[in-house]
Motif scaffolding. Structure first.
Motif, PDB file in Angstrom:
ATOM      1  N   THR A 282      -0.853   1.248   4.534  1.00 38.20           N
ATOM      2  CA  THR A 282      -0.888   1.751   3.157  1.00 38.20           C
ATOM      3  C   THR A 282      -1.891   0.982   2.309  1.00 38.20           C
ATOM      4  O   THR A 282      -2.183  -0.184   2.571  1.00 38.20           O
ATOM      5  CB  THR A 282       0.493   1.645   2.488  1.00 38.20           C
ATOM      6  N   THR A 283      -2.414   1.671   1.296  1.00 37.39           N
ATOM      7  CA  THR A 283      -3.272   1.047   0.299  1.00 37.39           C
ATOM      8  C   THR A 283      -2.757   1.478  -1.065  1.00 37.39           C
ATOM      9  O   THR A 283      -2.791   2.674  -1.358  1.00 37.39           O
ATOM     10  CB  THR A 283      -4.738   1.497   0.467  1.00 37.39           C
ATOM     11  N   PRO A 284      -2.243   0.581  -1.890  1.00 35.46           N
ATOM     12  CA  PRO A 284      -2.077  -0.833  -1.624  1.00 35.46           C
ATOM     13  C   PRO A 284      -0.974  -1.090  -0.599  1.00 35.46           C
ATOM     14  O   PRO A 284      -0.191  -0.186  -0.305  1.00 35.46           O
ATOM     15  CB  PRO A 284      -1.693  -1.412  -2.989  1.00 35.46           C
ATOM     16  N   ALA A 285      -0.937  -2.309  -0.088  1.00 34.17           N
ATOM     17  CA  ALA A 285       0.078  -2.666   0.910  1.00 34.17           C
ATOM     18  C   ALA A 285       1.467  -2.579   0.288  1.00 34.17           C
ATOM     19  O   ALA A 285       1.643  -2.831  -0.897  1.00 34.17           O
ATOM     20  CB  ALA A 285      -0.182  -4.075   1.430  1.00 34.17           C
ATOM     21  N   VAL A 286       2.430  -2.172   1.090  1.00 35.56           N
ATOM     22  CA  VAL A 286       3.820  -2.140   0.634  1.00 35.56           C
ATOM     23  C   VAL A 286       4.532  -3.376   1.165  1.00 35.56           C
ATOM     24  O   VAL A 286       4.134  -3.897   2.199  1.00 35.56           O
ATOM     25  CB  VAL A 286       4.549  -0.841   1.088  1.00 35.56           C
ATOM     26  N   PRO A 287       5.543  -3.868   0.474  1.00 34.34           N
ATOM     27  CA  PRO A 287       6.150  -3.286  -0.713  1.00 34.34           C
ATOM     28  C   PRO A 287       5.242  -3.469  -1.932  1.00 34.34           C
ATOM     29  O   PRO A 287       4.520  -4.451  -2.053  1.00 34.34           O
ATOM     30  CB  PRO A 287       7.461  -4.048  -0.868  1.00 34.34           C
ATOM     31  N   THR A 288       5.341  -2.494  -2.831  1.00 34.14           N
ATOM     32  CA  THR A 288       4.575  -2.522  -4.074  1.00 34.14           C
ATOM     33  C   THR A 288       5.326  -1.735  -5.130  1.00 34.14           C
ATOM     34  O   THR A 288       6.173  -0.909  -4.807  1.00 34.14           O
ATOM     35  CB  THR A 288       3.157  -1.947  -3.871  1.00 34.14           C
ATOM     36  N   THR A 289       5.006  -1.990  -6.374  1.00 32.50           N
ATOM     37  CA  THR A 289       5.564  -1.224  -7.482  1.00 32.50           C
ATOM     38  C   THR A 289       4.543  -0.172  -7.880  1.00 32.50           C
ATOM     39  O   THR A 289       3.370  -0.483  -8.079  1.00 32.50           O
ATOM     40  CB  THR A 289       5.895  -2.142  -8.674  1.00 32.50           C
ATOM     41  N   VAL A 290       4.994   1.071  -7.986  1.00 36.51           N
ATOM     42  CA  VAL A 290       4.104   2.189  -8.291  1.00 36.51           C
ATOM     43  C   VAL A 290       4.473   2.738  -9.670  1.00 36.51           C
ATOM     44  O   VAL A 290       5.620   3.114  -9.915  1.00 36.51           O
ATOM     45  CB  VAL A 290       4.203   3.296  -7.218  1.00 36.51           C
TER      46      VAL A 290
END
Length: 163
Positions: free
Chosen positions: A119-127
């Motif tokens: 994934t881009t951005p890498a997960v985990p991330t806040t969207v």
């Protein structure tokens, strides 16, 4: 009788002190406590919107791969945490599906996907609301050592899951 200036000051001061003491007494009050109950509404998470955006490559038994790309969109009204994106080859009765229809004799066990997805951005991330994450997976057709002709020309359904 003549009052001296000092006595006059003492009398006026005493009267003022008495008036002040009476005034302070007039402002006496009681204290108490109290409580009340209210409520707040907590929202719920919104499902991620996952859409295939492209696929490149051609699957051949044991030699070629295909890259499938998805866009994961936060369809909610608040930021959400995206922890993982995974994928599977869809199947029914052990056969792959194409547009939801099973392809008889084309075994789902002959296909694999890399999971979790890159994934881009890498997960985990806040969207953020309306924000997106690009996700991709590599699909491989495994050489089974058996006749895989039923899979010729097939386009296996790949489903990505966001959580």
């Amino acid at each position: 009788m003549k009052f001296s200036s000092r006595k006059r000051k003492l009398i006026v001061g005493g009267v003022a002190a008495a008036v002040l003491a009476g005034t302070i007494g007039a402002f006496a009050f009681f204290t108490s406590t109290g409580s009340g109950t209210g409520s707040g509404n907590v929202g719920t998470a919104t499902n991620w919107n996952v859409v295939e955006t492209s696929h490149t490559g051609t699957l051949l038994p044991g030699t070629a791969t295909e890259t499938v790309t998805f866009t994961v969109t936060n369809a909610g009204g608040a930021a959400q945490s995206l922890n993982t994106v995974t994928a599977t080859v869809d199947s029914s009765g052990g056969n792959i599906t194409q547009a939801g229809v099973p392809i008889s004799g084309c075994s789902a066990s002959w296909f694999s996907v890399t999971s979790p997805l890159t994934t881009t951005p890498a997960v985990p991330t806040t969207v953020a609301p309306g924000g997106t994450v690009a996700a991709s997976t590599v699909v491989t057709m495994i050489e089974s050592g058996t006749n895989q002709d039923p899979c010729q020309g097939a386009a296996p359904d790949i489903t990505a899951f966001a959580s």
